[in-house]
Write a protein that holds these residues in place. Structure first.
Motif, PDB file in Angstrom:
ATOM      1  N   ALA A 314       0.782  -1.226   0.031  1.00  0.00           N
ATOM      2  CA  ALA A 314       0.144  -0.063   0.016  1.00  0.00           C
ATOM      3  C   ALA A 314       0.749   1.073  -0.081  1.00  0.00           C
ATOM      4  CB  ALA A 314      -0.991   0.014   1.131  1.00  0.00           C
ATOM      5  N   LEU A 315       2.054   1.167   0.623  1.00  0.00           N
ATOM      6  CA  LEU A 315       2.981   2.206   0.730  1.00  0.00           C
ATOM      7  C   LEU A 315       3.514   2.686  -0.532  1.00  0.00           C
ATOM      8  CD1 LEU A 315       4.414   1.866   4.313  1.00  0.00           C
ATOM      9  CD2 LEU A 315       3.087   3.795   3.765  1.00  0.00           C
ATOM     10  N   PHE A 316       3.828   1.686  -1.090  1.00  0.00           N
ATOM     11  CA  PHE A 316       4.456   1.603  -2.522  1.00  0.00           C
ATOM     12  C   PHE A 316       3.393   2.434  -3.603  1.00  0.00           C
ATOM     13  CE2 PHE A 316       7.636  -1.768  -1.697  1.00  0.00           C
ATOM     14  CZ  PHE A 316       8.819  -0.821  -1.979  1.00  0.00           C
ATOM     15  N   GLY A 317       2.187   1.829  -3.236  1.00  0.00           N
ATOM     16  CA  GLY A 317       1.145   2.441  -4.134  1.00  0.00           C
ATOM     17  C   GLY A 317       0.963   3.946  -4.033  1.00  0.00           C
ATOM     18  N   LEU A 318       1.242   4.531  -2.707  1.00  0.00           N
ATOM     19  CA  LEU A 318       1.125   5.723  -2.357  1.00  0.00           C
ATOM     20  C   LEU A 318       2.112   6.657  -3.326  1.00  0.00           C
ATOM     21  CD1 LEU A 318       0.058   8.070  -0.891  1.00  0.00           C
ATOM     22  CD2 LEU A 318       1.388   7.566   1.071  1.00  0.00           C
ATOM     23  N   GLY A 319       3.476   6.377  -3.021  1.00  0.00           N
ATOM     24  CA  GLY A 319       4.570   6.651  -3.912  1.00  0.00           C
ATOM     25  C   GLY A 319       4.114   6.672  -5.433  1.00  0.00           C
ATOM     26  N   GLU A 320       3.703   5.659  -5.893  1.00  0.00           N
ATOM     27  CA  GLU A 320       3.265   5.574  -7.408  1.00  0.00           C
ATOM     28  C   GLU A 320       2.446   6.608  -7.817  1.00  0.00           C
ATOM     29  OE1 GLU A 320       3.039   1.406  -9.053  1.00  0.00           O
ATOM     30  OE2 GLU A 320       2.953   1.069  -6.734  1.00  0.00           O
ATOM     31  N   ALA A 321       1.448   6.896  -6.910  1.00  0.00           N
ATOM     32  CA  ALA A 321       0.423   7.959  -7.356  1.00  0.00           C
ATOM     33  C   ALA A 321       1.052   9.344  -7.063  1.00  0.00           C
ATOM     34  CB  ALA A 321      -0.742   7.850  -6.259  1.00  0.00           C
ATOM     35  N   MET A 322       2.171   9.346  -6.449  1.00  0.00           N
ATOM     36  CA  MET A 322       2.714  10.771  -6.416  1.00  0.00           C
ATOM     37  C   MET A 322       3.630  10.838  -7.667  1.00  0.00           C
ATOM     38  SD  MET A 322       3.903  10.910  -2.161  1.00  0.00           S
ATOM     39  CE  MET A 322       4.550  12.436  -2.464  1.00  0.00           C
ATOM     40  N   LEU A 323       4.076   9.826  -8.021  1.00  0.00           N
ATOM     41  CA  LEU A 323       5.223   9.934  -9.140  1.00  0.00           C
ATOM     42  C   LEU A 323       4.305  10.041 -10.508  1.00  0.00           C
ATOM     43  CD1 LEU A 323       7.656   7.027  -8.447  1.00  0.00           C
ATOM     44  CD2 LEU A 323       8.103   9.429  -8.410  1.00  0.00           C
ATOM     45  N   SER A 324       3.223   9.477 -10.686  1.00  0.00           N
ATOM     46  CA  SER A 324       2.526   9.543 -12.052  1.00  0.00           C
ATOM     47  C   SER A 324       2.221  10.764 -12.780  1.00  0.00           C
ATOM     48  CB  SER A 324       1.202   8.678 -11.968  1.00  0.00           C
ATOM     49  OG  SER A 324       0.480   9.323 -11.032  1.00  0.00           O
ATOM     50  N   PRO A 325       1.888  11.987 -11.825  1.00  0.00           N
ATOM     51  CA  PRO A 325       1.938  13.139 -12.403  1.00  0.00           C
ATOM     52  C   PRO A 325       3.220  14.201 -12.206  1.00  0.00           C
ATOM     53  CG  PRO A 325       1.002  13.303 -10.126  1.00  0.00           C
ATOM     54  CD  PRO A 325       1.571  11.818 -10.506  1.00  0.00           C
ATOM     55  N   THR A 326       4.238  13.429 -11.942  1.00  0.00           N
ATOM     56  CA  THR A 326       5.257  14.011 -11.973  1.00  0.00           C
ATOM     57  C   THR A 326       6.625  13.746 -12.562  1.00  0.00           C
ATOM     58  OG1 THR A 326       5.163  13.996  -9.405  1.00  0.00           O
ATOM     59  CG2 THR A 326       7.527  14.675 -10.079  1.00  0.00           C
ATOM     60  N   LEU A 327       6.932  12.435 -13.031  1.00  0.00           N
ATOM     61  CA  LEU A 327       7.922  11.997 -13.913  1.00  0.00           C
ATOM     62  C   LEU A 327       7.517  12.146 -15.122  1.00  0.00           C
ATOM     63  CD1 LEU A 327       8.876   8.615 -12.336  1.00  0.00           C
ATOM     64  CD2 LEU A 327      10.278  10.669 -12.446  1.00  0.00           C
ATOM     65  N   ALA A 328       6.319  11.669 -15.882  1.00  0.00           N
ATOM     66  CA  ALA A 328       6.258  11.914 -17.374  1.00  0.00           C
ATOM     67  C   ALA A 328       6.252  13.305 -17.712  1.00  0.00           C
ATOM     68  CB  ALA A 328       4.943  11.196 -17.677  1.00  0.00           C
ATOM     69  N   PRO A 329       5.497  14.335 -16.962  1.00  0.00           N
ATOM     70  CA  PRO A 329       5.426  15.630 -17.342  1.00  0.00           C
ATOM     71  C   PRO A 329       7.114  16.242 -17.362  1.00  0.00           C
ATOM     72  CG  PRO A 329       3.505  15.070 -15.869  1.00  0.00           C
ATOM     73  CD  PRO A 329       4.452  13.790 -15.903  1.00  0.00           C
ATOM     74  N   LEU A 330       7.686  15.581 -16.335  1.00  0.00           N
ATOM     75  CA  LEU A 330       9.036  16.403 -16.302  1.00  0.00           C
ATOM     76  C   LEU A 330       9.939  15.841 -17.613  1.00  0.00           C
ATOM     77  CD1 LEU A 330      11.153  17.950 -14.845  1.00  0.00           C
ATOM     78  CD2 LEU A 330      11.662  15.803 -13.722  1.00  0.00           C
ATOM     79  N   VAL A 331       9.771  14.826 -17.992  1.00  0.00           N
ATOM     80  CA  VAL A 331      10.586  14.168 -19.128  1.00  0.00           C
ATOM     81  C   VAL A 331       9.872  15.030 -20.539  1.00  0.00           C
ATOM     82  CG1 VAL A 331      10.649  12.206 -20.873  1.00  0.00           C
ATOM     83  CG2 VAL A 331      10.648  11.868 -18.348  1.00  0.00           C
ATOM     84  N   ALA A 332       8.744  15.342 -20.544  1.00  0.00           N
ATOM     85  CA  ALA A 332       8.121  16.306 -21.666  1.00  0.00           C
ATOM     86  C   ALA A 332       8.615  17.664 -21.762  1.00  0.00           C
ATOM     87  CB  ALA A 332       6.521  16.147 -21.605  1.00  0.00           C
ATOM     88  N   ASP A 333       8.895  18.170 -20.126  1.00  0.00           N
ATOM     89  CA  ASP A 333       9.318  19.677 -20.284  1.00  0.00           C
ATOM     90  C   ASP A 333      10.734  19.423 -20.318  1.00  0.00           C
ATOM     91  OD1 ASP A 333       6.643  20.214 -19.502  1.00  0.00           O
ATOM     92  OD2 ASP A 333       7.141  20.538 -17.358  1.00  0.00           O
ATOM     93  N   LEU A 334      11.538  18.705 -20.266  1.00  0.00           N
ATOM     94  CA  LEU A 334      12.799  18.562 -20.366  1.00  0.00           C
ATOM     95  C   LEU A 334      12.993  18.476 -21.916  1.00  0.00           C
ATOM     96  CD1 LEU A 334      14.312  16.111 -17.457  1.00  0.00           C
ATOM     97  CD2 LEU A 334      14.761  19.046 -17.892  1.00  0.00           C
TER      98      LEU A 334
END
Length: 425
Positions: A314-334
């Motif tokens: 469940a804790l891993f899932g919380l981290g995943e939920a925080m990463l999904s709107p963070t990592l992919a948009p950052l790749v796009a912005d770079l």
């Protein structure tokens, strides 16, 4: 969301639904139902990773030059043929060839869909769009796996043939849906006479922030996703005495956490620096590994060990939920203008590499060396925090926190009005 984005999200859900139908039962199908043995079943899983590693470097160039939609449609047709052939295959050779086609198609879908999301969104809406993508992917995988589990019969090969036929049908339905998408025309990078053909990769490798993000991404996927169905599950069974039903409950808790928390954490994530969000995920996952350590190395009851193990997922899932709107948009912005497909493919390649190496390292370690396994991956999680802080120093203020751009626009828009009011006074 516009019409194009709605169709893209439907596409994500359908593809995940189709994958959920078959992925959990692939090993059983090859090893037991077709009677090809555990060695062939292991090779099939390896072929998926190898096929992805082979095609992804070329997928990025194709997306840049042809656009994401034609590449996506080709990948879907390839995956559909691979799925249908896999359901009909009875020999090791045809099973491996079919798995290669299915794995290659699945791998190319990811950067193609991600690039379409980039083209159909703005910096203000991108985080929410990728959060929705991740939400629908997990929902589709969960529903597909649940329905598929009720359709399969290990004594009947025809039930698995039906399963793979449904997966192929999902991909073909997705072809029909995505063919109607009108993606805004993004600038394309054309070949320049006299310039090296690998200039896109050279430009990417020269982007220090993107290289650091790829290193960080590798550690993220290696320390989390690469352990779910290998090292962590082996550790749970061997060290914590977790039953298969409890392991299924833990996986369900991970998906449920993502589904419940995804949009609850979105506003929190959007207002914070991306590097700090990723750093926080590293700390959350460090706590998750510590809880897993208690489950297998502590001296509590079996009930407490099971509860702790489920809490880890469940804790891993919380981290995943925080990463999904963070990592992919950052790749796009770079990514420079016109190279989003190249950057998305590179990041997908890093992910596949981590997912290939993670089980190979974590599986044996989690099954036999319990304490070193927990300590090693707890340190990997803390390493995520350190790498995220270092990445933050390479990002511009707006790349690290896109909300700053919106606030500056508002401030600049209000300035003339404030000036007029002052003059009138």
């Amino acid at each position: 969301m516009g019409a194009a984005m709605r169709r893209i999200h439907v596409g994500n859900a359908l593809s995940a639904f189709g994958l959920g139908f078959t992925v959990p039962y692939l090993y059983v199908y090859v090893a037991q139902v077709r009677g090809l043995g555990s060695m062939t079943a292991g090779l099939v899983l390896a072929v998926f990773a190898v096929a992805a590693l082979i095609v992804l470097p070329f997928a990025g160039r194709a997306i840049v030059r042809r656009g994401p939609l034609p590449v996506l449609l080709a990948a879907l047709v390839t995956a559909a043929l691979g799925a249908l052939s896999l359901g009909l295959s009875a020999s090791a050779a045809t099973v491996l060839l079919s798995a290669a086609a299915l794995g290659a198609g699945q791998a190319v879908m990811q950067p193609a869909l991600a690039t379409m999301i980039v083209d159909c969104s703005t910096s203000e809406t991108r985080s929410r769009a990728f959060a929705m993508q991740f939400f629908l992917q997990n929902l589709g995988l969960g529903v597909g796996g649940l329905i598929g589990g009720h359709l399969v019969d290990t004594t009947s090969a025809s039930s698995f043939t039906l399963l793979f036929a449904i997966e192929a049908a999902m991909f073909l339905v997705l072809v029909a849906v995505m063919a109607t998408v009108r993606v805004p025309r993004a600038p394309r990078v054309e070949a320049v006479p006299g310039q090296a053909s690998g200039s896109g990769w050279k430009q990417l490798l020269g982007n220090r922030a993107m290289v650091q993000l790829c290193v960080l991404g590798f550690v993220l996927f290696f320390a989390c996703y690469g352990q779910f169905e290998s090292g962590l599950s082996a550790y749970g069974v061997e060290a914590a005495g977790i039953t298969t039903s409890a392991l299924g409950t833990a996986l369900a808790a991970n998906t449920l956490m993502i589904v419940v928390a995804q949009f609850a954490v979105l506003k929190f994530v959007e207002r914070r620096k991306r590097s700090r969000v990723i750093a926080a995920v590293g700390l959350i996952w460090a706590v998750a590994w510590a809880v897993a350590g208690y489950a297998g190395l502590g001296h509590g009851s079996q009930t407490m060990a099971t509860a702790a193990f489920i809490s880890t997922y469940a804790l891993f899932g919380l981290g995943e939920a925080m990463l999904s709107p963070t990592l992919a948009p950052l790749v796009a912005d770079l990514a420079p203008t016109g190279l989003a497909g190249q950057y998305n493919s590179a990041f997908a390649l890093v992910k596949q590499l981590a997912l290939a190496i993670g089980p190979a390292v974590g599986g044996p370690l989690g099954a036999s060396l319990h304490a070193p396994y927990i300590v090693a991956f707890l340190l990997f999680s803390l390493g995520i925090t350190v790498l995220a802080v270092r990445l933050g120093r390479q990002l511009t203020d707006v790349q690290n926190q896109p909300s700053l751009a919106r606030s500056r626009v508002v401030t600049q828009g209000r300035a003339p009005a404030d000036t007029v009011a002052a003059a009138e006074a």
